[in-house]
Design an enzyme around this catalytic site. Sequence first.
Site, PDB file in Angstrom:
ATOM      1  N   HIS A 110      50.834  34.210 104.351  1.00 21.87           N
ATOM      2  CA  HIS A 110      52.017  34.910 104.863  1.00 21.87           C
ATOM      3  C   HIS A 110      51.684  36.396 104.976  1.00 21.87           C
ATOM      4  O   HIS A 110      51.116  36.982 104.038  1.00 21.87           O
ATOM      5  CB  HIS A 110      53.223  34.693 103.942  1.00 21.87           C
ATOM      6  CG  HIS A 110      54.465  35.332 104.485  1.00 21.87           C
ATOM      7  ND1 HIS A 110      55.196  34.761 105.504  1.00 21.87           N
ATOM      8  CD2 HIS A 110      55.059  36.515 104.188  1.00 21.87           C
ATOM      9  CE1 HIS A 110      56.199  35.570 105.812  1.00 21.87           C
ATOM     10  NE2 HIS A 110      56.138  36.625 105.027  1.00 21.87           N
ATOM     11  N   ASP A 147      55.870  24.811  98.539  1.00 19.64           N
ATOM     12  CA  ASP A 147      56.811  23.849  97.952  1.00 19.64           C
ATOM     13  C   ASP A 147      57.914  23.592  98.966  1.00 19.64           C
ATOM     14  O   ASP A 147      57.749  23.926 100.149  1.00 19.64           O
ATOM     15  CB  ASP A 147      57.336  24.357  96.589  1.00 19.64           C
ATOM     16  CG  ASP A 147      58.120  25.651  96.702  1.00 19.64           C
ATOM     17  OD1 ASP A 147      58.467  26.042  97.849  1.00 19.64           O
ATOM     18  OD2 ASP A 147      58.409  26.267  95.671  1.00 19.64           O
TER      19      ASP A 147
HETATM   20  C1  GAR Z   1      49.234  35.320 110.878  1.00 20.25           C
HETATM   21  O1  GAR Z   1      49.525  36.686 110.787  1.00 20.25           O
HETATM   22  C2  GAR Z   1      49.900  34.572 109.745  1.00 20.25           C
HETATM   23  O2  GAR Z   1      49.921  35.277 108.540  1.00 20.25           O
HETATM   24  C3  GAR Z   1      51.277  34.388 110.289  1.00 20.25           C
HETATM   25  O3  GAR Z   1      51.080  34.044 111.657  1.00 20.25           O
HETATM   26  C4  GAR Z   1      49.891  34.698 112.119  1.00 20.25           C
HETATM   27  C5  GAR Z   1      49.001  33.681 112.795  1.00 20.25           C
HETATM   28  O4  GAR Z   1      47.882  34.305 113.390  1.00 20.25           O
HETATM   29  N1  GAR Z   1      52.024  33.381 109.576  1.00 20.25           N
HETATM   30  C6  GAR Z   1      53.319  33.484 109.282  1.00 20.25           C
HETATM   31  O5  GAR Z   1      54.009  34.393 109.678  1.00 20.25           O
HETATM   32  C7  GAR Z   1      53.877  32.353 108.429  1.00 20.25           C
HETATM   33  N2  GAR Z   1      55.183  32.660 107.961  1.00 20.25           N
HETATM   34  P1  GAR Z   1      46.579  33.484 113.772  1.00 20.25           P
HETATM   35  O6  GAR Z   1      47.023  32.261 114.590  1.00 20.25           O
HETATM   36  O7  GAR Z   1      45.775  34.448 114.604  1.00 20.25           O
HETATM   37  O8  GAR Z   1      45.864  33.073 112.498  1.00 20.25           O
END
Ligand code: GAR
Length: 201
Positions: A110, A147
Amino acid sequence: MLRVGVMVSGGGTNLQAILDAIDNGTVTNVQIAVVISNNPGAYALERARNHGIPAVCISPKEYGSREDFNKALLAGVDSYGLDLIVLAGFLVKIPEEMTRRYERRIINIHPSLIPSFCGVGYYGLKVHEAALERGVKVTGATVHYVDSGMDTGPIILQKAVEVLDGDTPEVLQRRVMEQAEWVILPKAIDMIANMALSDGC
Ligand code: GAR
Protein backbone atom coordinates in the site's frame (compact mmCIF):
# COMPACT_ATOMS: atom_id res chain seq x y z
CA MET A 1 10.95 -22.92 -3.17
CA LEU A 2 8.01 -20.74 -2.20
CA ARG A 3 5.35 -20.86 -4.92
CA VAL A 4 4.13 -17.32 -5.30
CA GLY A 5 1.17 -15.92 -7.25
CA VAL A 6 1.17 -12.19 -7.98
CA MET A 7 -2.14 -10.39 -8.47
CA VAL A 8 -2.14 -7.14 -10.45
CA SER A 9 -4.50 -4.61 -12.02
CA GLY A 10 -2.29 -2.15 -13.89
CA GLY A 11 1.20 -1.30 -15.04
CA GLY A 12 2.97 -3.81 -12.85
CA THR A 13 6.06 -1.87 -11.78
CA ASN A 14 5.94 -3.67 -8.44
CA LEU A 15 5.72 -7.00 -10.26
CA GLN A 16 8.77 -5.91 -12.27
CA ALA A 17 10.66 -5.07 -9.08
CA ILE A 18 9.94 -8.58 -7.78
CA LEU A 19 11.05 -10.22 -11.05
CA ASP A 20 14.25 -8.13 -11.13
CA ALA A 21 15.02 -8.98 -7.50
CA ILE A 22 14.64 -12.70 -8.25
CA ASP A 23 16.81 -12.39 -11.36
CA ASN A 24 19.60 -10.56 -9.55
CA GLY A 25 19.52 -12.86 -6.51
CA THR A 26 18.22 -10.32 -3.97
CA VAL A 27 15.15 -12.51 -3.50
CA THR A 28 15.87 -16.22 -3.11
CA ASN A 29 13.87 -19.44 -2.83
CA VAL A 30 10.94 -17.96 -4.71
CA GLN A 31 9.23 -19.08 -7.87
CA ILE A 32 6.53 -16.90 -9.46
CA ALA A 33 4.03 -19.56 -10.52
CA VAL A 34 1.40 -17.25 -12.01
CA VAL A 35 0.37 -13.63 -12.47
CA ILE A 36 -3.37 -13.01 -12.24
CA SER A 37 -5.20 -9.83 -13.25
CA ASN A 38 -8.81 -8.67 -13.20
CA ASN A 39 -7.96 -6.36 -16.11
CA PRO A 40 -7.28 -7.83 -19.57
CA GLY A 41 -5.43 -4.66 -20.59
CA ALA A 42 -3.02 -4.66 -17.63
CA TYR A 43 0.55 -4.17 -18.86
CA ALA A 44 1.61 -6.32 -15.91
CA LEU A 45 0.31 -9.37 -17.84
CA GLU A 46 2.71 -8.50 -20.66
CA ARG A 47 5.59 -8.26 -18.20
CA ALA A 48 4.73 -11.76 -16.93
CA ARG A 49 4.57 -13.22 -20.45
CA ASN A 50 7.89 -11.59 -21.33
CA HIS A 51 9.31 -13.50 -18.39
CA GLY A 52 7.76 -16.83 -19.43
CA ILE A 53 5.35 -16.74 -16.48
CA PRO A 54 1.73 -17.86 -16.97
CA ALA A 55 -0.45 -14.72 -17.19
CA VAL A 56 -4.12 -15.18 -16.46
CA CYS A 57 -7.02 -12.75 -16.63
CA ILE A 58 -10.13 -13.29 -14.52
CA SER A 59 -12.35 -10.30 -15.26
CA PRO A 60 -15.52 -9.47 -13.32
CA LYS A 61 -17.05 -8.46 -16.65
CA GLU A 62 -17.15 -12.11 -17.68
CA TYR A 63 -19.38 -13.08 -14.76
CA GLY A 64 -23.04 -12.40 -14.07
CA SER A 65 -22.54 -11.49 -10.41
CA ARG A 66 -19.85 -10.56 -7.91
CA GLU A 67 -20.38 -13.90 -6.23
CA ASP A 68 -19.63 -15.80 -9.45
CA PHE A 69 -16.53 -13.68 -10.05
CA ASN A 70 -15.32 -14.29 -6.49
CA LYS A 71 -15.79 -18.04 -6.95
CA ALA A 72 -13.86 -17.99 -10.22
CA LEU A 73 -11.07 -15.92 -8.67
CA LEU A 74 -10.73 -18.33 -5.76
CA ALA A 75 -10.84 -21.39 -8.03
CA GLY A 76 -8.20 -19.79 -10.27
CA VAL A 77 -5.91 -19.06 -7.33
CA ASP A 78 -6.47 -22.53 -5.82
CA SER A 79 -5.53 -24.26 -9.08
CA TYR A 80 -1.91 -23.02 -8.82
CA GLY A 81 -1.15 -24.51 -5.40
CA LEU A 82 0.33 -21.30 -4.05
CA ASP A 83 2.22 -20.81 -0.79
CA LEU A 84 1.96 -17.02 -0.95
CA ILE A 85 -0.23 -14.54 -2.82
CA VAL A 86 1.20 -11.06 -3.41
CA LEU A 87 -1.19 -8.20 -4.17
CA ALA A 88 0.98 -5.86 -6.23
CA GLY A 89 -1.41 -3.11 -7.22
CA PHE A 90 -4.45 -5.42 -7.26
CA LEU A 91 -7.37 -3.04 -6.94
CA VAL A 92 -10.17 -5.53 -6.28
CA LYS A 93 -11.44 -6.38 -2.80
CA ILE A 94 -10.31 -9.91 -1.93
CA PRO A 95 -13.30 -12.18 -1.23
CA GLU A 96 -13.67 -13.07 2.43
CA GLU A 97 -13.53 -16.80 1.73
CA MET A 98 -10.13 -16.28 0.15
CA THR A 99 -8.75 -14.29 3.11
CA ARG A 100 -9.95 -17.11 5.38
CA ARG A 101 -8.48 -19.91 3.27
CA TYR A 102 -5.18 -18.08 2.79
CA GLU A 103 -4.82 -16.57 6.25
CA ARG A 104 -1.27 -15.11 6.66
CA ARG A 105 -0.53 -16.21 3.09
CA ILE A 106 -1.67 -13.02 1.31
CA ILE A 107 0.38 -9.81 1.44
CA ASN A 108 -0.35 -6.39 -0.02
CA ILE A 109 1.70 -3.29 -0.87
CA HIS A 110 0.00 0.00 0.00
CA PRO A 111 1.47 3.38 -0.99
CA SER A 112 1.27 5.13 2.41
CA LEU A 113 2.35 4.64 6.00
CA ILE A 114 -0.66 2.73 7.33
CA PRO A 115 -2.81 3.75 9.23
CA SER A 116 -2.61 7.03 7.28
CA PHE A 117 -4.38 7.33 3.94
CA CYS A 118 -5.66 3.76 3.71
CA GLY A 119 -8.96 1.90 3.66
CA VAL A 120 -11.92 2.25 1.32
CA GLY A 121 -11.31 4.72 -1.50
CA TYR A 122 -7.56 5.07 -0.96
CA TYR A 123 -5.74 3.45 -3.85
CA GLY A 124 -3.20 4.44 -6.49
CA LEU A 125 -2.87 8.16 -7.13
CA LYS A 126 -5.73 9.01 -4.73
CA VAL A 127 -3.48 8.12 -1.80
CA HIS A 128 -0.87 10.68 -2.85
CA GLU A 129 -3.51 13.33 -3.61
CA ALA A 130 -4.83 12.91 -0.07
CA ALA A 131 -1.35 13.06 1.46
CA LEU A 132 -0.54 16.31 -0.39
CA GLU A 133 -3.93 17.78 0.50
CA ARG A 134 -3.31 17.06 4.19
CA GLY A 135 0.15 18.59 3.93
CA VAL A 136 2.12 15.72 5.47
CA LYS A 137 5.91 16.06 5.27
CA VAL A 138 6.59 12.35 5.34
CA THR A 139 4.74 9.53 3.62
CA GLY A 140 5.89 6.10 2.47
CA ALA A 141 4.72 2.56 1.81
CA THR A 142 3.58 -0.45 3.81
CA VAL A 143 3.61 -4.19 3.21
CA HIS A 144 1.03 -5.98 5.31
CA TYR A 145 -0.81 -9.28 5.59
CA VAL A 146 -4.32 -9.18 4.16
CA ASP A 147 -7.26 -9.96 6.42
CA SER A 148 -10.98 -9.47 5.82
CA GLY A 149 -10.75 -5.67 6.31
CA MET A 150 -9.37 -3.03 3.95
CA ASP A 151 -5.67 -2.43 4.71
CA THR A 152 -6.16 -3.63 8.30
CA GLY A 153 -3.95 -6.73 8.50
CA PRO A 154 -0.69 -7.04 10.48
CA ILE A 155 2.14 -4.83 9.19
CA ILE A 156 5.29 -6.56 7.91
CA LEU A 157 7.47 -3.69 6.65
CA GLN A 158 7.22 0.07 6.23
CA LYS A 159 9.54 2.65 4.68
CA ALA A 160 9.23 6.43 4.98
CA VAL A 161 9.67 8.83 2.07
CA GLU A 162 10.02 12.61 2.24
CA VAL A 163 7.39 14.88 0.67
CA LEU A 164 9.08 17.80 -1.11
CA ASP A 165 7.85 21.32 -1.86
CA GLY A 166 6.15 21.45 -5.24
CA ASP A 167 5.36 17.71 -5.39
CA THR A 168 2.48 16.75 -7.62
CA PRO A 169 0.63 13.49 -6.91
CA GLU A 170 2.43 11.90 -9.88
CA VAL A 171 5.89 13.01 -8.74
CA LEU A 172 5.22 11.84 -5.19
CA GLN A 173 3.83 8.51 -6.41
CA ARG A 174 6.99 7.87 -8.40
CA ARG A 175 9.26 8.73 -5.44
CA VAL A 176 7.27 6.46 -3.10
CA MET A 177 7.54 3.64 -5.64
CA GLU A 178 11.27 4.07 -6.24
CA GLN A 179 12.34 4.68 -2.64
CA ALA A 180 9.87 2.46 -0.80
CA GLU A 181 7.56 0.11 -2.71
CA TRP A 182 10.12 -1.47 -5.03
CA VAL A 183 12.39 -2.01 -2.02
CA ILE A 184 10.11 -3.34 0.70
CA LEU A 185 7.84 -5.58 -1.39
CA PRO A 186 10.69 -7.79 -2.71
CA LYS A 187 12.28 -7.67 0.76
CA ALA A 188 9.09 -8.91 2.46
CA ILE A 189 8.77 -11.76 -0.04
CA ASP A 190 12.40 -12.76 0.56
CA MET A 191 11.86 -12.66 4.33
CA ILE A 192 8.79 -14.88 4.09
CA ALA A 193 10.47 -17.32 1.67
CA ASN A 194 13.52 -17.74 3.84
CA MET A 195 11.62 -17.76 7.13
CA ALA A 196 9.47 -20.55 5.69
CA LEU A 197 12.61 -22.51 4.81
CA SER A 198 14.13 -22.14 8.27
CA ASP A 199 10.80 -23.33 9.70
CA GLY A 200 11.28 -26.50 7.66
CA CYS A 201 8.26 -25.74 5.46
C1 GAR B 1 1.20 0.93 -6.47
O1 GAR B 1 1.54 2.23 -6.09
C2 GAR B 1 0.57 0.20 -5.30
O2 GAR B 1 1.13 0.53 -4.06
C3 GAR B 1 -0.84 0.68 -5.39
O3 GAR B 1 -1.14 0.66 -6.79
C4 GAR B 1 0.07 0.93 -7.51
C5 GAR B 1 0.26 -0.12 -8.57
O4 GAR B 1 1.37 0.18 -9.40
N1 GAR B 1 -1.76 -0.14 -4.63
C6 GAR B 1 -2.78 0.35 -3.93
O5 GAR B 1 -3.09 1.52 -3.95
C7 GAR B 1 -3.55 -0.68 -3.11
N2 GAR B 1 -4.45 -0.06 -2.21
P1 GAR B 1 2.07 -0.92 -10.29
O6 GAR B 1 0.97 -1.64 -11.09
O7 GAR B 1 2.98 -0.14 -11.19
O8 GAR B 1 2.82 -1.88 -9.38
